[in-house]
Motif scaffolding. Structure first.
Motif, short mmCIF file in Angstrom:
data_model
loop_
_atom_site.label_atom_id
_atom_site.label_comp_id
_atom_site.label_asym_id
_atom_site.label_seq_id
_atom_site.Cartn_x
_atom_site.Cartn_y
_atom_site.Cartn_z
N ARG A 250 32.64 46.38 20.67
CA ARG A 250 34.01 46.49 21.19
C ARG A 250 34.67 47.75 20.65
NH1 ARG A 250 38.40 43.12 22.68
NH2 ARG A 250 39.78 44.56 23.80
N VAL A 251 35.09 48.64 21.54
CA VAL A 251 35.75 49.89 21.15
C VAL A 251 36.98 50.10 22.02
CG1 VAL A 251 33.62 50.99 20.35
CG2 VAL A 251 34.30 51.21 22.75
N SER A 252 37.76 51.09 21.69
CA SER A 252 38.95 51.42 22.48
C SER A 252 38.54 51.86 23.88
CB SER A 252 39.73 52.55 21.80
OG SER A 252 40.19 52.14 20.54
N THR A 253 39.33 51.47 24.86
CA THR A 253 39.05 51.83 26.24
C THR A 253 39.72 53.15 26.59
OG1 THR A 253 41.01 50.71 27.12
CG2 THR A 253 39.02 49.38 26.82
N PRO A 254 39.28 53.81 27.67
CA PRO A 254 39.96 55.04 28.10
C PRO A 254 41.45 54.79 28.40
CG PRO A 254 37.82 54.87 29.15
CD PRO A 254 38.04 53.57 28.43
N LEU A 255 41.79 53.61 28.91
CA LEU A 255 43.19 53.31 29.20
C LEU A 255 44.00 53.24 27.91
CD1 LEU A 255 45.42 52.55 31.17
CD2 LEU A 255 44.69 50.16 31.00
N GLU A 256 43.44 52.67 26.87
CA GLU A 256 44.15 52.61 25.59
C GLU A 256 44.39 54.01 25.04
OE1 GLU A 256 43.02 48.46 23.41
OE2 GLU A 256 41.35 49.84 23.77
N THR B 199 48.81 46.68 21.39
CA THR B 199 47.47 46.77 20.84
C THR B 199 46.87 45.40 20.57
OG1 THR B 199 47.88 48.95 19.88
CG2 THR B 199 46.13 47.62 18.88
N TRP B 200 47.66 44.51 19.97
CA TRP B 200 47.13 43.17 19.67
C TRP B 200 46.93 42.37 20.95
CZ3 TRP B 200 45.86 40.99 14.86
CH2 TRP B 200 46.04 41.86 13.76
N PHE B 201 47.81 42.56 21.93
CA PHE B 201 47.61 41.88 23.20
C PHE B 201 46.33 42.38 23.87
CE2 PHE B 201 47.88 41.50 27.76
CZ PHE B 201 48.30 40.18 27.95
N GLY C 207 46.63 31.31 17.20
CA GLY C 207 46.84 32.72 17.52
C GLY C 207 46.05 33.13 18.74
N THR C 208 45.99 34.43 18.98
CA THR C 208 45.26 34.97 20.12
C THR C 208 43.88 35.45 19.67
OG1 THR C 208 46.26 37.13 19.71
CG2 THR C 208 47.37 35.67 21.27
N PRO C 209 42.93 35.57 20.58
CA PRO C 209 41.55 35.94 20.21
C PRO C 209 41.36 37.44 20.01
CG PRO C 209 41.66 35.56 22.55
CD PRO C 209 43.04 35.22 22.01
N TRP C 210 42.05 38.02 19.02
CA TRP C 210 41.94 39.45 18.78
C TRP C 210 40.63 39.77 18.05
CZ3 TRP C 210 41.97 40.60 13.49
CH2 TRP C 210 42.47 39.60 12.65
N HIS C 211 40.20 41.01 18.20
CA HIS C 211 38.92 41.46 17.66
C HIS C 211 39.17 42.31 16.41
CE1 HIS C 211 35.02 43.42 17.36
NE2 HIS C 211 34.56 42.66 18.34
N PRO C 212 38.68 41.90 15.23
CA PRO C 212 39.01 42.61 13.98
C PRO C 212 38.60 44.08 13.97
CG PRO C 212 37.25 41.00 13.63
CD PRO C 212 37.82 40.72 14.98
N HIS C 213 37.41 44.37 14.46
CA HIS C 213 36.96 45.77 14.42
C HIS C 213 37.68 46.62 15.46
CE1 HIS C 213 33.70 45.28 11.49
NE2 HIS C 213 33.53 44.09 12.02
N HIS C 214 38.00 46.01 16.59
CA HIS C 214 38.76 46.73 17.61
C HIS C 214 40.16 47.04 17.09
CE1 HIS C 214 41.47 46.67 21.26
NE2 HIS C 214 40.66 47.67 21.55
N ILE C 215 40.80 46.07 16.44
CA ILE C 215 42.12 46.28 15.87
C ILE C 215 42.09 47.39 14.82
CG2 ILE C 215 43.83 45.26 14.31
CD1 ILE C 215 44.32 44.44 17.13
N ALA C 216 41.12 47.34 13.94
CA ALA C 216 41.02 48.37 12.90
C ALA C 216 40.82 49.76 13.50
CB ALA C 216 39.88 48.03 11.94
N GLU C 217 40.00 49.85 14.54
CA GLU C 217 39.78 51.14 15.19
C GLU C 217 41.06 51.65 15.84
OE1 GLU C 217 36.88 53.16 18.55
OE2 GLU C 217 37.80 51.21 18.91
N ARG C 218 41.80 50.75 16.50
CA ARG C 218 43.02 51.14 17.17
C ARG C 218 44.06 51.66 16.16
NH1 ARG C 218 43.97 52.98 20.71
NH2 ARG C 218 45.77 51.92 21.62
#
Length: 428
Positions: free
Chosen positions: A33-39, A88-90, A217-228
């Protein structure tokens, strides 16, 4: 493909299709899971907002309006950070990357641009000292938050497991927007407006607590959040580069600005050195692994970063202030100019160490030593400025500050971190 995803959902998220996808929630353990071009595109609008806030902050500070500059910059960076964090968290939990999601995101981007366009009028009203003109920035902020509520509404309809938390977010977000609109429309003084903004800001920070008080809570991704968050830290670090260029251009001598003065060299070395050193310090902590092991510290990580972002952007603004002073276009004393850089640099290092300590629940004695040494370096720069030493020399001394932590991290810090991770994994 995650177990709960349909082939259509997986295809859409891999870029093979862009039909409407049910917003059922992402897999928090999704691999790769990584940041998307839209992000990344979304982040570009925040580059403009952060840059405008830092630029106006530096101008007002250079004119000697210290209190007003801090008020305007603090309010601007808080709103920028909260809006970015909420998106970002959403996105980490519910991003579908279909056309509906993209349209809502574009609406948020429009809000960011409107917000950025309203910053000059807010700072001008502070400079005049009458009332706080928040109309344009509140308009932009409301556009961002209402568009975000649209995203939450869609998730509430299509994700029964998360409906409660989604609807709670909508209710609290919209209620707070009414408060911001009322505050913006009231023709009140700076002090009263500041108090109102503090109250509403505190409620904004408590929104996740209100929304998730009676739900999971919501199903957020820890590594994705840290990258963002790392990417947004880089965005704010970019203000150091912008501040360096803005400061050094007016210091170049010669008819065509091709003669490098000593002051210009010092500003360039300080700007690039501080930016690089702060980047090195921030990324010395693997926040993704920490969040994976301690997901309950997500709230602390998420909102604790607001002050980190403020400190980084303020450092870039301080570099701009230094350039204005060296061009004899500042009303500040030499000591105040040095402090405008030393304080945010010291604050950034303290905040990063603080997050490290709270996330690990362990205070490293090495960090205490490094903080003390860093404080001594920054204090030396201020003492030298008070003693009449040229500002350029003081800037070079400040440049050393983050590298105290860099040396510590690259020598003994990594081994200490391995021990702390082993302890966390053992506790699990």
């Amino acid at each position: 493909m995650a177990p709960h995803q349909t082939p259509a959902e997986a295809a859409s998220r891999s870029g093979l299709a862009h039909a409407v996808v049910r917003m059922t929630g992402r897999d928090p353990k999704e691999e790769g899971r990584v940041s998307t071009p839209l992000e990344l595109l979304f982040d570009l609008t925040f580059v403009v907002a952060v840059g405008t806030a830092a630029d106006k902050f530096a101008e007002l500070l250079s004119e000697g309006h210290v209190g007003g500059a801090l008020l305007g910059f603090g309010l601007a960076m808080f709103a920028i950070s909260v809006a970015w964090i909420n998106f970002t968290w959403f996105a980490s939990a519910f991003d579908t990357d279909d056309w509906v999601y993209r349209i809502f995101t574009m609406g948020q981007m429009i809000g960011v641009v409107v917000f950025a366009l309203g910053l000059p009028s807010m700072f001008h009203s502070i400079e005049q000292g009458g009332h706080l003109d928040m109309r344009a920035i509140v308009l932009g902020y409301v556009v961002m938050r209402v568009a975000m509520s649209g995203q939450w509404w869609r998730a509430a309809r299509q994700s029964p497991a998360y409906r409660t938390v989604c609807m709670a977010n909508i209710r609290w977000v919209l209620l707070l927007q009414i408060g911001w609109v009322v505050l913006a429309l009231l023709h009140i003084g700076l002090v009263t407006a500041f108090i109102g903004a503090v109250v509403l800001g505190a409620l904004e920070l408590l929104l996740p607590v209100f929304a998730q008080g009676h739900a999971d809570g919501t199903p957020w991704h820890p590594h994705h959040i840290a990258e963002r968050y790392g990417l947004f830290a880089i965005i704010t670090l970019g203000e150091g580069v912008v501040g360096t260029i803005a400061s050094s251009q007016g210091l170049l001598g010669g008819d065509n600005g091709t003669h490098w003065t000593w002051n210009a060299v010092a500003v360039v070395v300080c700007g690039v050195g501080l930016t690089f050193g702060m980047w090195w310090v921030y990324f010395a902590t693997p926040f993704g692994e920490l969040l994976e092991l301690r997901p309950r510290r997500g709230y602390l990580f998420g909102y604790g970063h607001i002050l980190v972002f403020v400190a980084i952007a303020a450092t870039g603004a301080g570099l701009h202030v230094a350039g204005l002073y060296l061009e004899h276009e500042s009303a500040l004393h030499r000591v105040a100019v040095v402090l405008s850089i030393a304080i945010p640099v010291g604050g950034f290092l303290l905040l990063v160490y603080g997050l490290h300590t709270l996330l690990f629940s362990y205070a490293d004695k090495v960090h205490v030593l490094l903080i003390a040494l860093t404080g001594a370096v920054l204090a030396l720069a201020v003492v030298l400025a008070a003693a009449g030493v040229p500002t350029a020399v003081c800037l070079l001394v400040i440049t050393v500050a983050p590298f105290v932590s860099v040396v510590g991290a690259e020598t003994v810090g990594h081994n200490h971190q391995k021990v702390m991770f082993a302890a966390l994994e053992g506790n699990d």
